[in-house]
Design a protein around this motif. Structure first.
Motif, PDB file in Angstrom:
ATOM      1  N   ALA A  13       0.839  -1.203   0.000  1.00 59.28           N
ATOM      2  CA  ALA A  13       0.000   0.000   0.000  1.00 59.28           C
ATOM      3  C   ALA A  13       0.870   1.247   0.000  1.00 59.28           C
ATOM      4  N   SER A  19       1.253   3.119  -3.750  1.00 57.95           N
ATOM      5  CA  SER A  19       0.606   4.430  -3.735  1.00 57.95           C
ATOM      6  C   SER A  19       1.623   5.541  -3.990  1.00 57.95           C
ATOM      7  N   PRO A  50      -7.047  -1.448   6.437  1.00 61.08           N
ATOM      8  CA  PRO A  50      -7.238  -2.082   5.118  1.00 61.08           C
ATOM      9  C   PRO A  50      -8.365  -1.470   4.315  1.00 61.08           C
ATOM     10  N   ILE A  83      -7.127   1.620   2.763  1.00 62.76           N
ATOM     11  CA  ILE A  83      -6.243   1.315   1.632  1.00 62.76           C
ATOM     12  C   ILE A  83      -7.056   1.031   0.379  1.00 62.76           C
ATOM     13  N   VAL A 128      -7.075   2.919  -3.313  1.00 61.70           N
ATOM     14  CA  VAL A 128      -6.892   2.310  -4.635  1.00 61.70           C
ATOM     15  C   VAL A 128      -7.961   2.821  -5.601  1.00 61.70           C
ATOM     16  N   GLY A 177      -3.441   5.577   0.966  1.00 58.49           N
ATOM     17  CA  GLY A 177      -2.471   4.485   0.915  1.00 58.49           C
ATOM     18  C   GLY A 177      -1.369   4.627   1.938  1.00 58.49           C
ATOM     19  N   GLY A 203      -1.543   2.299   5.036  1.00 57.72           N
ATOM     20  CA  GLY A 203      -0.442   1.339   5.021  1.00 57.72           C
ATOM     21  C   GLY A 203       0.515   1.517   6.179  1.00 57.72           C
ATOM     22  N   LEU A 219      -0.840  -4.396  -5.612  1.00 56.63           N
ATOM     23  CA  LEU A 219      -1.523  -4.013  -4.376  1.00 56.63           C
ATOM     24  C   LEU A 219      -2.901  -4.668  -4.290  1.00 56.63           C
ATOM     25  N   GLY A 270      -4.178  -7.458  -1.526  1.00 55.95           N
ATOM     26  CA  GLY A 270      -5.389  -7.279  -0.730  1.00 55.95           C
ATOM     27  C   GLY A 270      -6.309  -8.477  -0.832  1.00 55.95           C
TER      28      GLY A 270
END
Length: 453
Positions: A268, A272, A325, A328, A332, A367, A371, A429, A433
């Motif tokens: 992440a 990112s 998460p 994150i 995205v 991110g 992260g 990424l 995930g």
């Protein structure tokens, strides 16, 4: 040792970090807004403009691990002051080299200049070390948010800095680095004189529990992926077993990547940052090629920086409330939106181009904060600081490669090609995930094994 003694004056330390980030934001943004243009002017090749960002980001990558080691041995304040002092020296080298026309020295100066960015990024981890348990993401986001004013002011000062530089007899585009040098000098002085933090290794030893008589605050959450596929913040132990105290940064990274959750957190940060740098660095060149002024370039970059830092308190609050998460995954989606607009928008569209750059910054914020918080919560305290240094080194190295490639991509396929490649950078990424979700559903352990003692 009691935790209260380990982290004295939490409020004062956080306040110093916040003020310092204002100065560091001016230092980084003043110079980086015109770095690609300066290199293109000195070399006569716009395609080499991406190498300016590459040199700076590579310098950040090379200094990230030494600064983390210095934090362990001497304290975060020593590491931060060292990074900002190196950046001040870098700004001086850039001004000297550009005035003399010695181009190789400009790249050396940009590499040293990158140490300021590395120190600024490590300040986010310093914020988690002075935070009450359960408030790490919010403290981190406040320090990042403080960068907003300085970072927004930096590009807006580009034209003024250019005029000041020319009044001093300096070549065009060099003046902003004078502002950077002054800002980094003040930042170094502030951290060296007012900020006092214990050695990071001491903080790891104190992380086992609160001191007697100290309010532990809310239970510290460990972000996890639940069996339904959604991401939630749940109380729980760290995922990584404690390795030997002498573990190196790269050993810590090797341990962490065995955990699906920790690997997701690391990617992440890396992906990112790589997407953000790769697209952002070519935006000024793309705009000036289409006849837009340096002032308009500064406005767009300032909007981008507002996206990076302006919403960070909200992002930090979300990371503490709904889990890193989920934040994150939101990042995205935002980064994908930004790159799609970058692919389709005309260069002179002063609505869509700033929107794309603003979304690019916001996706980066999700991110980085998501992260970084997940990295902090996913590993044992004894490998936390070495892993933080390795992660920052990895993200800056990847971003340096992206910045170097972006100039050639711009020349080959235009700004659309730069953004198309950025979309592919997000693929690892997303895969990580999905793997973290599947591991949780299958009931597999998220805990990586420690190295042999």
């Amino acid at each position: 040792m009691p935790r209260a003694n380990a982290v004295p004056h939490r409020g004062l330390s956080l306040a110093v970090l916040i003020v310092n980030q204002l100065l560091a934001g001016v230092g980084v943004a003043s110079g980086i807004a015109v770095a690609a243009l300066l290199v293109g002017e000195l070399t006569g090749a716009d395609q080499l403009g991406g190498l300016a960002q590459s040199a700076s980001v590579l310098g950040a990558a090379l200094t990230a691990i030494p600064l983390a080691r210095l934090a362990v041995r001497r304290g975060r304040h020593v590491a931060l002051a060292t990074g900002y002092a190196l950046a001040m020296v870098g700004a001086i080298l850039i001004v000297t080299a550009a005035a003399s026309g010695w181009v190789p020295l400009v790249f050396l100066g940009l590499a040293a200049f990158g140490a300021g960015a590395a120190a600024g990024l490590q300040a986010r981890f310093a914020a988690t070390e002075v935070a009450a348990p359960g408030f790490e993401a919010r403290s981190m986001s406040l320090v990042l948010w403080a960068t907003t004013l300085g970072s927004v002011a930096g590009p807006l000062l580009a034209d003024a800095g250019n005029q000041v530089g020319q009044a001093l007899g300096l070549p065009p585009l060099v003046g902003p680095f004078v502002f950077s040098g002054v800002a980094f000098g003040l930042s170094t002085l502030l951290v060296a004189t007012l900020l006092r933090l214990p050695k990071a290794g001491q903080l790891a030893a104190d992380a086992e529990g609160p001191a007697v008589g100290e309010d532990a605050g809310p239970a510290e959450a460990t972000d996890a992926v639940d069996t339904s596929g959604a991401v939630a913040a749940e109380p729980g132990p760290a995922v990584a077993s404690a390795p030997p105290p002498s573990v190196s940064s790269w050993d810590a990274l090797r341990i962490a990547v065995r955990s699906p959750r920790a690997l997701f957190a690391i990617l992440a940060i890396v992906c990112s940052h790589t997407v953000m740098v790769g697209v952002m660095v070519m935006t000024p060149v793309h705009m000036t090629h289409h006849g837009l002024s340096l002032t308009l370039v500064g406005v767009v970059i300032s909007i981008h920086i507002i996206g990076m830092y302006g919403a960070s308190p909200l992002v930090g609050w979300l990371a503490d409330r709904i889990g890193s998460p989920r934040v994150i995954f939101i990042g995205v989606a935002i980064l994908l939106s930004a790159t799609l607009i970058g692919i389709l928008a005309p260069a002179d569209d002063m609505l869509l181009v700033p929107l794309a750059l603003g979304l690019l910054g916001l996706g980066w914020s999700c991110g980085l904060i998501g992260g970084s918080t997940l990295v902090t919560r996913s590993v044992d305290p004894s490998i936390r600081v070495p892993l933080q240094g390795a992660t920052d080194a990895a993200m800056n190295l990847a971003a340096a490669i992206a910045a170097a490639m972006s100039g050639f991509l711009l020349g080959w396929g235009g700004f659309a090609a730069v953004n198309i490649v950025a979309v592919f950078v997000l693929v690892p990424l997303v895969i990580a995930g999905v793997a973290a979700v599947r591991s949780s559903r299958a009931g597999l352990s998220l805990e990586p094994s420690a190295p042999a003692r």
